[in-house]
Design a protein around this motif. Structure first.
Motif: not given
Ligand SMILES: Cc1cc2nc3c(=O)[nH]c(=O)nc-3n(C[C@H](O)[C@H](O)[C@H](O)COP(=O)(O)OP(=O)(O)OC[C@H]3O[C@@H](n4cnc5c(N)ncnc54)[C@H](O)[C@@H]3O)c2cc1C
Length: 411
Positions: A26-27, A46-47, A64, A150, A179, A187-188, A349, A377, A390
């Motif tokens: 999402p970020a 994206e990895a 949520n 990366l 992440g 992936g995180s 989570i 995150e 989120i």
């Molecule tokens: C079971 C579950 C339920 C959840 N429910 C909720 C909810 O209802 N509401 C809510 O607010 N939050 C919820 N969350 C949390 C939410 O999904 C995360 O906080 C959010 O996805 C984090 O977003 P992000 O973009 O920071 O990282 P991520 O979504 O973790 O995305 C990071 C991306 O970076 C990629 N990546 C990692 N390393 C590399 C690299 N070296 N090179 C290239 N790409 C890379 C990964 O593959 C991944 O696609 C839930 C999480 C889980 C596990």
């Protein structure tokens, strides 16, 4: 640079600018959208084979998206070592819960607010939102590069990024949104940590957050308690008390109440959960209801205090034989359950830990790597469930994208 308050009104770029977004959660997706809207050429790396895998997992139990409480209290939900709560407040002002809902509506995703304040898409799922967001990014010209991990950030002209496919690529700015470390199969997995540590960027150890905790249940207890809720309880760890629900599991506890107490439990040398099983019933009332009882106090409490079989089994295990009314009052009002530790991060989570705040300026740029911004995150903040995660990812991504555009325009 002053930023217009409304979402997506940046159109200041007067030169060609090339921005990399690394991570398709999402970020990263939100950052890519804003950079493209601002006029930059955007490459998203994206990895994994596809983007948004954790977002899809988040949608399984109902996505949520955010929470309806006012921004002032909303901002206090975020914590982390050296996190200045005013910073989160300002990022939430930039992309508030209301703006997030409007943004979702523009994508054709209507949302609703539950009585609890939690906000969900009407369809509850994440897939339609993810699909429409990716469609929008493609229309904006964002170029997706999947299976691109990366591996290094190198010195050179602009920001040089190296991926697992070899040659370094050069950008005016980069937004890292890779992440945390929970559910690594999405992936995180923290595989980015060496790339930052190579530049002496401090990354605090990832720990499970919003997760279950383990307790010492004997095998004989499990059949009676497994899957049974403890409803309307108060739970305390350290100085913090929360109201809510706990779920008894074969290994210990799950549920909103214990998720919220994660920071306090992790900080304790010997973590302990103190449960008030009847927070609305004062000790005096319990004494009165039990005053005619002379023996079998726990059995008598079943009817008089409406204690379920699982609750009584838990009390008997923790407190031993209840031989007086006072012992019963103690057990009901302050049941002290020692905990062994959190469940593995693979099940959590979210995670605590990540890029230390001391490494980041107020524009979310890494001090040691000018032109490299961080969001989501992978930064060392945590928040309870309720839509705060989120929302935090979107708010930091919005700021990082605005700042990356401004940086690129100036350099
Ligand atoms: C079971 C579950 C339920 C959840 N429910 C909720 C909810 O209802 N509401 C809510 O607010 N939050 C919820 N969350 C949390 C939410 O999904 C995360 O906080 C959010 O996805 C984090 O977003 P992000 O973009 O920071 O990282 P991520 O979504 O973790 O995305 C990071 C991306 O970076 C990629 N990546 C990692 N390393 C590399 C690299 N070296 N090179 C290239 N790409 C890379 C990964 O593959 C991944 O696609 C839930 C999480 C889980 C596990």
């Amino acid at each position: 640079m002053e930023w217009p308050g409304a979402v997506g009104t940046f159109s200041h770029l007067s030169k060609a600018v090339h921005i990399a977004v690394v991570g398709g959660g999402p970020a990263g997706l939100r950052a890519a959208e804003l950079c493209a809207e601002g006029g930059a050429t955007v490459d998203l790396f994206e990895a994994k084979r596809s983007v948004g895998r954790k977002l899809l997992v988040a949608g399984y139990g109902g996505l949520n998206l955010t929470h309806g409480e006012p921004v002032e209290t909303f901002a206090t939900r975020y914590s982390g070592p050296d996190l200045d709560p005013r910073s989160f407040r300002s990022w939430l002002d930039t992309f508030s819960p209301r703006k997030l809902r409007n943004w979702a509506a523009e994508l054709g995703i209507e949302t609703f607010e539950q009585r609890t304040g939690r906000v969900y898409p009407k369809e509850m799922k994440a897939a339609p939102l993810l699909r429409r967001l990716v469609e929008r990014l493609r229309q904006q010209g964002v170029r997706f590069h999947v299976n691109q991990r990366l591996t290094a950030i190198e010195n050179g002209d602009g920001v040089q990024l190296r991926f697992n496919d070899g040659e370094p690529r050069s950008f005016d700015a980069a937004i890292l949104a890779m992440g945390g470390a929970s559910w690594p199969k999405t992936g995180s997995d923290g595989s980015w940590i060496p790339a930052l540590k190579a530049h002496r960027v401090s990354v605090n150890t990832f720990e499970p957050a919003n997760c279950g905790w383990e307790a010492n249940w004997p095998d004989s207890l499990v059949p009676t308690i497994e899957g049974q809720p403890l409803k309307n309880i108060a739970a305390k760890a350290g100085d913090t008390t929360v109201r809510g629900e706990l779920m008894l599991t074969r290994y210990g506890f799950e549920g909103g109440a214990i998720y919220q107490l994660g920071p306090q439990l992790r900080a304790a040398g010997h973590p302990e959960l103190v449960i008030d099983l009847k927070p609305e019933v004062p000790a005096e009332v319990i004494r009165r209801k039990m005053e005619s009882v002379r023996r079998d106090f726990l059995d008598a409490a079943a009817g008089r205090l409406k204690l379920t079989e699982a609750t009584r089994a838990l009390i008997a295990h923790i407190a031993g034989p209840i031989i007086s009314i006072e012992a019963l009052v103690d057990a009901v009002k302050t049941l002290r359950v020692p905990l062994n530790g959190p469940r593995p991060i693979e099940e959590a989570i979210s995670s605590a830990g990540g890029v230390a705040w001391s490494e980041i300026d107020d524009q979310l740029m890494l001090r040691k790597l000018p032109g490299v911004f961080v969001a989501g995150e992978m930064i060392d903040w945590e928040a309870p469930t309720g839509g705060y995660l989120i929302q935090g990812c979107f708010a930091t991504a919005t700021r990082a994208a605005q700042a990356a555009l401004a940086f690129s325009a100036d350099h």
